[in-house]
Design a protein around this motif. Structure first.
Motif, PDB file in Angstrom:
ATOM      1  N   TYR A  61       0.844  -1.198   0.000  1.00 36.26           N
ATOM      2  CA  TYR A  61       0.000   0.000   0.000  1.00 36.26           C
ATOM      3  C   TYR A  61       0.875   1.242   0.000  1.00 36.26           C
ATOM      4  N   LYS A  62       0.395   2.281  -0.676  1.00 33.66           N
ATOM      5  CA  LYS A  62       1.258   3.422  -0.958  1.00 33.66           C
ATOM      6  C   LYS A  62       1.326   4.448   0.157  1.00 33.66           C
ATOM      7  N   ASN A  63       0.428   4.370   1.144  1.00 36.45           N
ATOM      8  CA  ASN A  63       0.467   5.342   2.232  1.00 36.45           C
ATOM      9  C   ASN A  63      -0.313   4.809   3.427  1.00 36.45           C
ATOM     10  N   VAL A  64      -0.086   5.432   4.569  1.00 37.83           N
ATOM     11  CA  VAL A  64      -0.863   5.195   5.789  1.00 37.83           C
ATOM     12  C   VAL A  64      -1.393   6.551   6.240  1.00 37.83           C
ATOM     13  N   THR A  65      -2.676   6.602   6.573  1.00 32.84           N
ATOM     14  CA  THR A  65      -3.296   7.839   7.036  1.00 32.84           C
ATOM     15  C   THR A  65      -3.739   7.678   8.475  1.00 32.84           C
ATOM     16  N   ILE A  66      -3.352   8.592   9.344  1.00 32.87           N
ATOM     17  CA  ILE A  66      -3.866   8.623  10.709  1.00 32.87           C
ATOM     18  C   ILE A  66      -5.076   9.558  10.691  1.00 32.87           C
ATOM     19  N   CYS A  67      -6.227   9.023  11.064  1.00 32.33           N
ATOM     20  CA  CYS A  67      -7.493   9.751  10.960  1.00 32.33           C
ATOM     21  C   CYS A  67      -8.041  10.004  12.363  1.00 32.33           C
ATOM     22  N   GLU A  68      -7.862  11.238  12.849  1.00 31.63           N
ATOM     23  CA  GLU A  68      -8.252  11.587  14.213  1.00 31.63           C
ATOM     24  C   GLU A  68      -8.885  12.992  14.236  1.00 31.63           C
ATOM     25  N   LYS A  69      -8.815  13.672  15.371  1.00 28.75           N
ATOM     26  CA  LYS A  69      -9.355  15.030  15.512  1.00 28.75           C
ATOM     27  C   LYS A  69      -8.516  15.794  16.535  1.00 28.75           C
ATOM     28  N   PRO A  70      -7.186  15.923  16.277  1.00 31.46           N
ATOM     29  CA  PRO A  70      -6.294  16.500  17.296  1.00 31.46           C
ATOM     30  C   PRO A  70      -6.471  17.992  17.502  1.00 31.46           C
ATOM     31  N   ASN A  71      -7.140  18.683  16.572  1.00 35.80           N
ATOM     32  CA  ASN A  71      -7.339  20.111  16.768  1.00 35.80           C
ATOM     33  C   ASN A  71      -8.401  20.400  17.826  1.00 35.80           C
ATOM     34  N   ALA A 122      -7.072   4.458  12.951  1.00 38.86           N
ATOM     35  CA  ALA A 122      -7.857   5.386  13.757  1.00 38.86           C
ATOM     36  C   ALA A 122      -8.210   4.752  15.090  1.00 38.86           C
ATOM     37  N   SER A 123      -8.597   5.590  16.028  1.00 40.90           N
ATOM     38  CA  SER A 123      -9.085   5.096  17.317  1.00 40.90           C
ATOM     39  C   SER A 123     -10.472   4.492  17.126  1.00 40.90           C
ATOM     40  N   ASN A 124     -11.052   4.002  18.219  1.00 41.43           N
ATOM     41  CA  ASN A 124     -12.195   3.105  18.130  1.00 41.43           C
ATOM     42  C   ASN A 124     -13.410   3.698  17.406  1.00 41.43           C
TER      43      ASN A 124
END
Length: 401
Positions: free
Chosen positions: A212-222, A271-273
């Motif tokens: 796979y060409k990338n990994v994305t971390i999908c969260e809401k840190p702002n 991502a988290s749960n």
């Protein structure tokens, strides 16, 4: 004696219809396994006050591998109302058995492939700028942290005084300080560094293994600065060990917009749960819906594989059954991958792909029909007929036993 023993947990509703179809497919590829039934779900809750009986826990503890169908979950008051009268007032509380399994056996990695099969009439399409339409090839795998976050179950309604006292130490709780206890409910979002590192490492390892060409971390840190912030921090630390795989970062709300603009750009998402639950269902909607959405709940010892759809009780009593078994069949293929039977797993997926591409056998959802007894008049296949079509491709020429 069989090489593997699989604990089969049909559960509620359509779980009892789709799980036997997956077992038929596993037998067709000569999977050397014994299948042991285990009780789980709403009927267990109503009869026993426990949706995950100890006898089922013991079977999973002993055999390490499970196939799970679906369960019915209802709100607290309704759950209490449906308890056997002899159990009411004795302090029983309903807990989702799949969530309980994840926590009990630390099934902390939830793996959810969202892959578009060519020929599926439910696949996402978009308009080309110059006219006409195109169907982007979607091949995204979501790694969802399975045991923490808001699903950890640390919550209160009418929280006790010691909890309120602890919350009062945070300056932002001041606006809730005078809310009466019965009018206040609190859920705690918990992220630990160790669990974040394990899920992020698993995501990068998967991307490396399968190209796979990338990994994305999908969260809401702002907004969730501490919990999502920790997930982001750990993801960056882990990414440093995989210099050939770029780490992208998206906010969960923005990601749900982008997945309908350029879904083909995303490889592995971690991502988290709760956020993993949301984004995996959203991507599933682009590749046919929950009838095609398989998942694995994987710990260091025990692993349980399941479709991500619910129990759909309104369809459970229809005879013959009309529901799509593909998600359950693909979950069984994931089990095969997990135990190293990759050739058999690939045979199952190729057979499913062939049936979808041919388009001759389709359940009601693939025909965009409203579920009901009249779907057969419009050419819909039964649950069993779709499995039969898969079996025909598994037998020959896809897989020669």
């Amino acid at each position: 004696m069989a090489k593997y023993t699989i604990v089969t947990m049909p559960g509620d509703g359509i779980g009892n219809q789709v799980l036997p179809e997956a077992i038929r497919v596993l037998k067709e590829v000569d999977f050397d396994a014994e299948f042991v039934h285990a009780d789980i779900g709403w009927d267990c809750w109503c009869r026993e006050g426990n949706a995950l009986p100890e006898r089922t826990i013991e079977l999973l503890r002993r055999h390490k591998l499970g196939l799970f169908g679906a369960i019915t979950s209802k709100p607290k008051k309704q759950a209490e109302a449906e308890l056997d009268p002899s159990l009411k007032g004795n302090g029983f509380q309903y807990f989702s058995p799949i969530v309980s399994m994840r926590q009990l056996f630390n099934l902390d990695i939830c793996l959810r492939p969202c892959i578009g099969f060519p020929g599926n009439p439910l696949n996402f399409i978009r308009r080309r700028p110059a006219g006409g339409f195109e169907e982007p090839h979607i091949n995204t795998v979501v790694f969802r942290q399975n045991t923490e976050g808001l699903y950890a179950g640390v919550e209160w309604s009418n929280p006790p005084q010691n909890v309120r006292d602890a919350l009062a130490t945070h300056p932002k709780f001041k606006q809730f300080a005078n809310v009466a206890g019965p009018d206040l409910a609190v859920s705690v979002r918990i992220i630990t560094r160790a669990a974040a590192r394990r899920i992020c490492t698993a995501a990068f390892e998967y991307a490396k293994r399968f190209g796979y060409k990338n990994v994305t971390i999908c969260e809401k840190p702002n907004v969730l600065r501490e919990t999502s912030g920790l997930m982001e921090e750990v993801a960056r630390e882990v990414a440093a060990n995989y210099p050939g795989i770029p780490l992208w970062s998206t906010n969960i709300d923005a990601q749900t917009m982008w997945l309908t603009k350029n879904p083909e750009d995303y490889g592995v998402i971690v991502a988290s749960n709760l956020f993993g639950d949301v984004i995996s269902d959203a991507f599933a909607g682009l590749v046919g819906g929950l009838g095609f959405a398989a998942s694995g709940n994987i710990g260091q010892e025990v692993a349980v594989f399941e479709p991500t759809h619910g129990s759909a009780p309104k369809y459970a009593e229809l005879d013959p059954p009309i529901v799509n078994p593909i998600a359950m069949i693909l979950s069984a293929a994931m089990l095969l991958d997990h135990v190293g039977e990759t050739e058999k797993a690939e045979a199952v997926r190729k057979a499913v792909a062939s049936v979808i591409a041919e388009g001759e056998v389709r359940t009601y959802d693939m025909l965009r029909l409203t579920g009901g007894t009249n779907v057969f008049e419009h050419g819909a296949a039964t649950t069993t007929e779709l499995t039969d079509a898969v079996l025909a491709h598994v037998a020959a020429p896809v897989y020669a036993k």
